[in-house]
Design a protein around this motif. Structure first.
Motif, PDB file in Angstrom:
ATOM      1  N   GLU A 147      -7.122  -4.904   6.617  1.00  0.00           N
ATOM      2  CA  GLU A 147      -7.935  -4.743   7.820  1.00  0.00           C
ATOM      3  C   GLU A 147      -7.680  -5.913   8.771  1.00  0.00           C
ATOM      4  OE1 GLU A 147     -12.011  -4.187   6.737  1.00  0.00           O
ATOM      5  OE2 GLU A 147     -11.558  -2.573   5.306  1.00  0.00           O
ATOM      6  N   HIS A 175      -7.160   0.407   9.705  1.00  0.00           N
ATOM      7  CA  HIS A 175      -6.514  -0.191   8.530  1.00  0.00           C
ATOM      8  C   HIS A 175      -5.002  -0.034   8.566  1.00  0.00           C
ATOM      9  CE1 HIS A 175      -6.685   4.099   7.461  1.00  0.00           C
ATOM     10  NE2 HIS A 175      -5.612   3.848   6.722  1.00  0.00           N
ATOM     11  N   CYS A 191     -12.114  -2.771  -8.650  1.00  0.00           N
ATOM     12  CA  CYS A 191     -13.033  -3.633  -7.894  1.00  0.00           C
ATOM     13  C   CYS A 191     -13.022  -5.052  -8.442  1.00  0.00           C
ATOM     14  CB  CYS A 191     -14.449  -3.070  -7.947  1.00  0.00           C
ATOM     15  SG  CYS A 191     -14.710  -1.596  -6.931  1.00  0.00           S
ATOM     16  N   SER A 311      -9.493  -4.280   1.620  1.00  0.00           N
ATOM     17  CA  SER A 311     -10.542  -3.402   1.082  1.00  0.00           C
ATOM     18  C   SER A 311      -9.946  -2.388   0.119  1.00  0.00           C
ATOM     19  CB  SER A 311     -11.289  -2.691   2.218  1.00  0.00           C
ATOM     20  OG  SER A 311     -10.400  -1.949   3.028  1.00  0.00           O
ATOM     21  N   TRP A 313     -10.442   1.425  -1.430  1.00  0.00           N
ATOM     22  CA  TRP A 313     -11.052   2.706  -1.073  1.00  0.00           C
ATOM     23  C   TRP A 313     -10.734   3.762  -2.132  1.00  0.00           C
ATOM     24  CZ3 TRP A 313     -13.638   4.110   3.631  1.00  0.00           C
ATOM     25  CH2 TRP A 313     -13.856   3.025   4.491  1.00  0.00           C
ATOM     26  N   CYS A 324     -15.517   3.373   0.640  1.00  0.00           N
ATOM     27  CA  CYS A 324     -15.133   1.976   0.432  1.00  0.00           C
ATOM     28  C   CYS A 324     -15.853   1.463  -0.813  1.00  0.00           C
ATOM     29  CB  CYS A 324     -15.498   1.120   1.648  1.00  0.00           C
ATOM     30  SG  CYS A 324     -15.009  -0.611   1.473  1.00  0.00           S
ATOM     31  N   GLU A 326     -14.965  -1.787  -2.376  1.00  0.00           N
ATOM     32  CA  GLU A 326     -15.031  -3.249  -2.399  1.00  0.00           C
ATOM     33  C   GLU A 326     -14.251  -3.814  -1.220  1.00  0.00           C
ATOM     34  OE1 GLU A 326     -16.552  -6.155  -2.938  1.00  0.00           O
ATOM     35  OE2 GLU A 326     -16.653  -5.629  -5.084  1.00  0.00           O
ATOM     36  N   ARG A 327     -14.667  -5.005  -0.773  1.00  0.00           N
ATOM     37  CA  ARG A 327     -13.967  -5.641   0.337  1.00  0.00           C
ATOM     38  C   ARG A 327     -13.977  -7.152   0.127  1.00  0.00           C
ATOM     39  NH1 ARG A 327     -16.190  -3.116   4.198  1.00  0.00           N
ATOM     40  NH2 ARG A 327     -14.445  -1.867   4.983  1.00  0.00           N
ATOM     41  N   ARG A 329     -13.116 -10.594   2.214  1.00  0.00           N
ATOM     42  CA  ARG A 329     -12.845 -11.085   3.560  1.00  0.00           C
ATOM     43  C   ARG A 329     -12.157 -12.447   3.510  1.00  0.00           C
ATOM     44  NH1 ARG A 329     -15.461  -7.837   7.123  1.00  0.00           N
ATOM     45  NH2 ARG A 329     -17.221  -6.614   6.322  1.00  0.00           N
TER      46      ARG A 329
END
Length: 331
Positions: A147, A175, A191, A311, A313, A324, A326-327, A329
């Motif tokens: 992302e 994305h 995850c 992320s 998906w 979604c 898990e993400r 950053r």
């Protein structure tokens, strides 16, 4: 041809007739001159916008109107965007599509489509288009997305603009696909790897340069090299050795260092950020409306971008059911 007053006198004509004839001749001459000048009157000046892309994307007149007939451009050695509408190839793992051949050299830019000319009195409001059938292709597996950072939500707003203007189903998140269709891990296992392992292996993803192309194309499952049926529009970005290394690390985390998936992944990676999906049958997507959408948000083409997040998906089923999970950053 006119006559002089002396010539008129010789023919025995009166001075009044002489004056009238000469005046009429002068009027005819003036009308002819005016006609020539109106035919040769130059077009209003065109201010060329700062180049947003190698296509000379769109020439913008003062006041924000698009110029219908851009002047001939000088030769350029900058990569131009493909205007093909042929079938694209698809890669099985690191991308839904293999569009590595979509960017090509061209000596001259593609002219701007003339039907994008806006009327000065046109209303700025856009009436939403009737909704089209949602994307019907059923995808599979777990997918990792890159992302990108956004400037005034430009990537998201472009997605929303196309969906509203043409009635296509909205992509849930801007994305670029890093790894598609993983089926060897449970949701929980995937995850955990993203949340616990990736941050220790990848402190930050290498920065992306400005996009190098715009592509609109169609693929149909069953055609050579194509694994799903879809029409799409995208911004194409360039990979580098740093990006290739980062993607290899991601494969190591999710498949293992000696995996066949890593060894057989498509190289070089062709990162692309799709802003529209549609069914391939009678799609409303076109190269022209792809340009139109991108031109509304100039930062799409003028900015380099950091990666904001990776992320995970669940992309099993149709796009409307993607979730979604898990993400992670980046600071």
């Amino acid at each position: 041809m006119g006559f002089s007053s002396a010539a008129v006198a010789k023919m025995g004509l009166s001075d009044d007739f002489s004056s009238t004839a000469e005046t009429k001749w002068q009027q005819q001459q003036q009308q002819q001159q005016n006609g020539v000048e109106s035919q040769q009157r130059p077009l209003s000046s065109i201010d060329e916008a700062e180049s947003m892309i190698d296509l000379s994307a769109l020439l913008i007149e003062k006041g924000g109107r698009l110029s219908p007939e851009p002047p001939m451009a000088e030769e350029s050695d900058v990569s131009s965007v493909s205007t093909r509408n042929s079938i694209a190839s698809f890669a099985a793992r690191d991308s839904f599509f293999d569009d590595s051949s979509s960017v090509q050299k061209s000596p001259s830019p593609t002219p701007a489509p003339d039907h994008h000319v806006a009327s000065p009195t046109a209303s700025p409001a856009t009436t939403p288009a009737p909704r089209r059938k949602p994307l019907q292709w059923e995808f599979s597996g777990l997918t990792l997305w890159i992302e990108l950072e956004e400037f005034d939500s430009d990537l998201t707003r472009c997605i929303e603009h196309v969906s509203q203007t043409h009635g296509t189903e909205r992509i849930p998140q801007s994305h670029m696909t890093a790894i598609y269709g993983m089926s060897h891990l449970t949701n929980q296992e995937a995850c955990e790897r993203l949340r616990s392992v990736v941050p220790s292996k990848i402190k930050s993803w290498p920065k992306f340069r400005k996009p190098i192309g715009i592509v609109q194309d169609v693929a149909v499952a069953g055609n050579p090299g194509q694994v799903c049926s879809i029409a799409w529009a995208q911004l194409t970005l360039a990979s580098s050795s740093d990006h290739e290394d980062a993607l290899d690390v991601l494969y190591d985390v999710f498949y293992g260092e000696d995996s066949t998936e890593k060894a057989e992944r498509h190289r070089p990676w062709t990162p692309h950020n799709s802003f529209a999906y549609d069914n391939p049958e009678d799609t409303v997507l076109s190269m022209e409306n792809a340009f139109e959408a991108v031109a509304k948000y100039p930062t799409l083409l003028s900015r380099e971008r950091n990666v904001a997040a990776i992320s995970l998906w669940d992309t099993n089923g149709k796009m409307g059911s993607w979730k979604c999970l898990e993400r992670v950053r980046f600071d």
